[in-house]
Write an enzyme that holds these catalytic residues in place. Structure first.
Site, PDB file in Angstrom:
ATOM      1  N   HIS A   1      18.087   4.732  -7.973  1.00 44.24           N
ATOM      2  CA  HIS A   1      17.161   4.763  -6.836  1.00 44.24           C
ATOM      3  C   HIS A   1      17.303   3.486  -6.034  1.00 44.24           C
ATOM      4  O   HIS A   1      17.222   2.393  -6.569  1.00 44.24           O
ATOM      5  CB  HIS A   1      15.719   4.916  -7.316  1.00 44.24           C
TER       6      HIS A   1
ATOM      7  N   TYR B   1       4.418   5.468  -4.289  1.00 38.89           N
ATOM      8  CA  TYR B   1       3.262   4.719  -4.787  1.00 38.89           C
ATOM      9  C   TYR B   1       2.194   4.824  -3.708  1.00 38.89           C
ATOM     10  O   TYR B   1       2.364   4.282  -2.612  1.00 38.89           O
ATOM     11  CB  TYR B   1       3.619   3.247  -5.000  1.00 38.89           C
TER      12      TYR B   1
ATOM     13  N   PRO C   1       1.111  -0.841 -15.928  1.00 39.36           N
ATOM     14  CA  PRO C   1       2.364  -0.113 -15.702  1.00 39.36           C
ATOM     15  C   PRO C   1       2.877  -0.119 -14.263  1.00 39.36           C
ATOM     16  O   PRO C   1       4.061   0.164 -14.038  1.00 39.36           O
ATOM     17  CB  PRO C   1       2.024   1.320 -16.129  1.00 39.36           C
TER      18      PRO C   1
ATOM     19  N   LYS D   1       7.365  -2.815 -15.293  1.00 40.73           N
ATOM     20  CA  LYS D   1       8.021  -4.031 -15.799  1.00 40.73           C
ATOM     21  C   LYS D   1       8.067  -4.110 -17.331  1.00 40.73           C
ATOM     22  O   LYS D   1       8.863  -4.885 -17.883  1.00 40.73           O
ATOM     23  CB  LYS D   1       7.313  -5.281 -15.253  1.00 40.73           C
TER      24      LYS D   1
ATOM     25  N   TYR E   1      10.685  -5.956  -7.783  1.00 42.85           N
ATOM     26  CA  TYR E   1      10.784  -4.600  -8.341  1.00 42.85           C
ATOM     27  C   TYR E   1      12.152  -4.379  -8.997  1.00 42.85           C
ATOM     28  O   TYR E   1      12.238  -3.820 -10.090  1.00 42.85           O
ATOM     29  CB  TYR E   1      10.555  -3.562  -7.235  1.00 42.85           C
TER      30      TYR E   1
HETATM   31  C1  DHB Z   1       7.234   5.338 -13.861  1.00 43.10           C
HETATM   32  C2  DHB Z   1       6.219   4.548 -14.371  1.00 43.10           C
HETATM   33  C3  DHB Z   1       5.832   3.423 -13.685  1.00 43.10           C
HETATM   34  O1  DHB Z   1       4.860   2.649 -14.164  1.00 43.10           O
HETATM   35  C4  DHB Z   1       6.411   3.077 -12.483  1.00 43.10           C
HETATM   36  O2  DHB Z   1       5.978   1.982 -11.828  1.00 43.10           O
HETATM   37  C5  DHB Z   1       7.421   3.853 -11.997  1.00 43.10           C
HETATM   38  C6  DHB Z   1       7.834   4.987 -12.683  1.00 43.10           C
HETATM   39  C7  DHB Z   1       7.659   6.555 -14.589  1.00 43.10           C
HETATM   40  O3  DHB Z   1       7.156   6.803 -15.685  1.00 43.10           O
HETATM   41  O4  DHB Z   1       8.472   7.309 -14.062  1.00 43.10           O
END
Ligand code: DHB
Length: 399
Positions: free
Chosen positions: A80, A209, A301, A305, A393
């Site tokens: 990505h 997001y 999450p 990271k 990121y």
């Molecule tokens: C996923 C989980 C995340 O916390 C994130 O920032 C991006 C993707 C995932 O599980 O696909």
């Protein structure tokens, strides 16, 4: 019958925890000719079926493929080159390749675990699943040890030079070794994530997001036919109160906007509430005990990271252990905590920042909600702002 006197295993490095961090360390050590054992309380099947995040920084992918784990991540992983930040019902794409010449790979954490476990098995590694560590001793000496009990109740004592606690956020090794003067830093959040897996086509080419007045949502993916999505919920949310229809309308209203963005729906086959917090233990080492990954720190999450940080710890720790055995000097081992914590705090900052900018706390002060939108506008409307997010990121260079 439990045996009266424990079997004794002598090795160089005793690793507590057989998740991705423990297994990667074991793999790297074995490749360098450093004998080790991994002891994990859960069974292989349970870990394989525990759904966690799915984003690997390029540095994490290199660490896995460069050390000969398996190239499956390169075949099955989905590269990505950006994300979509959505707020005020509008889409704001960030192009990581253009901004910082980097990409990430969508490859679920449980697949990373499967690949690492397979590599250890292929190479004859000593990995004991379903074995519970019951005590850790003498980490202040040059001869630390720990004991574990297997599924049949038999006890084994591991005598080694170095103990690594890679046993997750509820870490036995962190909680059962007295470390004078240590500090624990933490933040609790008044929300959690409701995570789903669904059999549906992709709703968007990139991850979305979304900040919305109804709370945060993340539209992620697993494959062309399976998608992963999350929405902010109460930490005490009861999954059984959520029908598929209710989930889809909740997710949809969080991404609604004048552009008519519409989620592609399908049957939902996994629903879980994931609580989270920010946590750091300092220092990450004490004598001959070294904490790695979630055992030493956890991040919320948002921005994915956690696994990347655990793998980065392992890289630093592996180099320190390797140097200890090849030169006899413990300088790098002594520097492990300080060096690893530099990246840990950068990731803590990033994860906290992404979380606070994108979520809506219950009873939020309207000023703070508008401020977060101002921050999203600041980040997305300037190339510098976009680059700041993109660099974090996709992952800072490894130490
Ligand atoms: C996923 C989980 C995340 O916390 C994130 O920032 C991006 C993707 C995932 O599980 O696909």
């Amino acid at each position: 019958m439990p045996s009266a006197s424990p079997t004794v295993v002598r090795t160089r490095v005793g690793i507590i925890g057989g998740g991705p961090a423990g297994l990667l360390l074991s793999h790297l050590l074995a490749k360098a000719g450093i004998e080790n054992i991994v002891v994990e309380s859960r069974d292989h099947e349970t870990i394989r079926n525990t759904h966690r995040a799915g984003i690997l920084e390029a540095g994490s992918v290199d660490l896995l493929t460069g050390s000969g784990v398996d190239g499956r991540v390169l075949v099955d992983g989905d590269e990505h080159a950006g994300i979509d930040l959505r707020f005020n019902g509008e889409s704001h794409p960030l192009d990581f390749r253009d901004l910082v010449d980097a990409t990430v790979t969508l490859y679920a954490q449980n697949e990373v675990f499967v690949d690492l476990a397979a590599a250890r098995q292929r190479d004859g590694g000593d990995v004991r699943f379903s074995c519970e560590v019951t005590s850790i001793s003498d980490v202040e000496t040059e001869h630390p040890s720990f004991t574990f009990t297997d599924a049949e109740g038999a006890t084994t004592e591991v005598r080694c030079d170095i103990v690594v606690g890679a046993d997750g956020s509820r870490s036995f090794s962190r909680r059962n070794v007295e470390v004078p003067g240590h500090q624990d830093f933490k933040v609790e959040y008044p929300f959690a994530w409701f995570g789903i897996l669904t059999e549906a086509p992709k709703s968007s080419p990139e991850l979305v997001y979304a900040n919305s007045p109804h709370g945060f949502a993340l539209i992620s993916q697993r494959s062309d036919t399976v998608q992963r999505m999350y929405f902010q919920c109460d930490p005490a949310e009861d999954v059984s109160a959520w029908s598929d229809d209710r989930i889809w309308s909740e997710l949809q209203r969080r991404v609604d906007g004048p552009d008519g963005f519409e989620l592609k729906t399908g049957p939902i086959f996994d629903k879980t509430v994931l609580g989270f917090r920010s946590f750091v233990r300092e220092p990450l080492s004490h004598g001959r005990l070294f904490l790695a990954g979630d055992a030493g720190h956890t991040v919320p999450p948002t921005g994915a990271k956690g696994l990347n940080l655990a793998l980065a710890d392992v890289k630093v720790l592996f180099e320190a252990i390797d140097s200890f055995y090849s030169t006899g000097s413990d300088t790098l081992l002594e520097g492990y905590s300080d060096l690893a914590l530099k990246r840990v705090w950068k990731a803590q900052n990033f994860s906290y920042w992404m979380t606070s900018m994108l979520h809506t706390p219950p009873d939020a002060n309207p000023f703070l909600l508008r401020r977060a939108l101002g921050e999203l506008e600041t980040v997305t409307s300037s190339r510098f702002g976009q680059q700041y997010l993109a660099e974090s990121y996709t992952g800072w260079p490894h130490a």
